[in-house]
Scaffold this motif. Structure first.
Motif, mmCIF file in Angstrom:
data_model
loop_
_atom_site.group_PDB
_atom_site.id
_atom_site.type_symbol
_atom_site.label_atom_id
_atom_site.label_comp_id
_atom_site.label_asym_id
_atom_site.label_seq_id
_atom_site.Cartn_x
_atom_site.Cartn_y
_atom_site.Cartn_z
ATOM 1 N N GLU A 125 -3.304 -3.567 -4.490
ATOM 2 C CA GLU A 125 -2.821 -3.825 -3.136
ATOM 3 C C GLU A 125 -2.998 -5.286 -2.742
ATOM 4 O OE1 GLU A 125 -4.199 -1.096 -0.186
ATOM 5 O OE2 GLU A 125 -3.721 0.674 -1.404
ATOM 6 N N ALA B 13 -1.942 6.506 -4.129
ATOM 7 C CA ALA B 13 -1.827 5.323 -4.979
ATOM 8 C C ALA B 13 -1.940 5.677 -6.456
ATOM 9 C CB ALA B 13 -2.895 4.306 -4.614
ATOM 10 N N ALA C 257 0.842 -1.202 0.000
ATOM 11 C CA ALA C 257 0.000 0.000 0.000
ATOM 12 C C ALA C 257 0.877 1.252 0.000
ATOM 13 C CB ALA C 257 -0.911 0.000 1.219
#
Length: 232
Positions: free
Chosen positions: A68, A62, A54
């Protein structure tokens, strides 16, 4: 025989065989366990491949390409890294594993090589049509590093070797205390290590896929020797 803890992932068999074929025993550890239970009695820790760390763990939003890992895996493996290093356990980190190791120790990642590194060589070969052991590109090893010393005879006097490759992320800012021990032709970091540790090595490729043919057997032999020493 040294007992190696291997973090659970979707494709465990080659990791297990790589340890068994150099004389180790295996315990699979996963996020259903406490860190203390996972590490109890083991002589070395192997971090395996999988989905992405993450980005919030290294302070970034992100990228759209990030996938993830399963819930709880980051937290568990970050705890393993800290505890294993506190206990001076030998640690061998592969693919996602090198990324976990680097971020857990304070580093950051390239979140998506194809979109963030112009001119990068192919790093994410698909299976199929490729085989797990299909060679993708060359890596250059840093002379005098643990990685180079372990691979010495296999390099035939050179400083490079061919590797397979199935990743879209890579180490960006190297964690404090670690050094780069291999790079790809495009500059992507392919291995890091902590020279102050007995054995703390991360590689971005998948040496475990070669357990039948032995191209990277010296890495597992070196890991097992360090694990054996830590158990005495």
């Amino acid at each position: 025989m040294p007992l190696i803890g291997i973090t659970s992932c979707r494709k465990l068999e080659d990791y297990k065989q790589s340890i068994l074929h150099v004389g180790g025993e295996v315990r699979i550890v996963d996020a259903s366990m406490t860190v203390d239970d996972a590490l109890a009695g083991i002589d070395g820790l192997m971090l395996t491949g999988g989905d992405d760390v993450a980005p919030e763990r290294y302070g970034e939003p992100a990228h759209a390409a990030v996938v993830e890992a399963e819930p709880g895996r980051d937290e568990f493996e970050f705890g393993l890294v800290k505890a294993a290093r506190d206990r001076h356990l030998p640690l061998f980190a592969i693919c996602r594993g090198i990324q976990v190791l680097n971020v857990a120790c304070g580093g950051t990642l390239v979140q998506d090589i194809p979109s963030q590194v112009p001119g990068a060589v192919p790093h994410a070969l698909k299976i199929p049509p490729n085989e797990p052991y299909t060679l993708a590109h060359e890596v250059w090893l840093e002379k005098g590093s643990l990685l180079s010393n372990l691979m010495g005879e296999r390099l035939a006097g050179g400083d490079s070797c061919e590797v397979n490759s199935r990743h879209h992320q890579a180490v960006k800012d190297v964690a404090r205390g670690f050094t780069v021990s291999a790079t790809a032709p495009d500059g992507i970091i392919e291995a890091i290590e902590d020279a102050a540790a007995e054995f703390c090595l991360g590689v971005q490729w998948h040496p475990e896929n070669f357990w039948r043919t032995g191209e990277f057997r010296p890495l597992f032999e070196g890991f097992l020797l360090a694990a054996k020493a830590s158990s005495t």
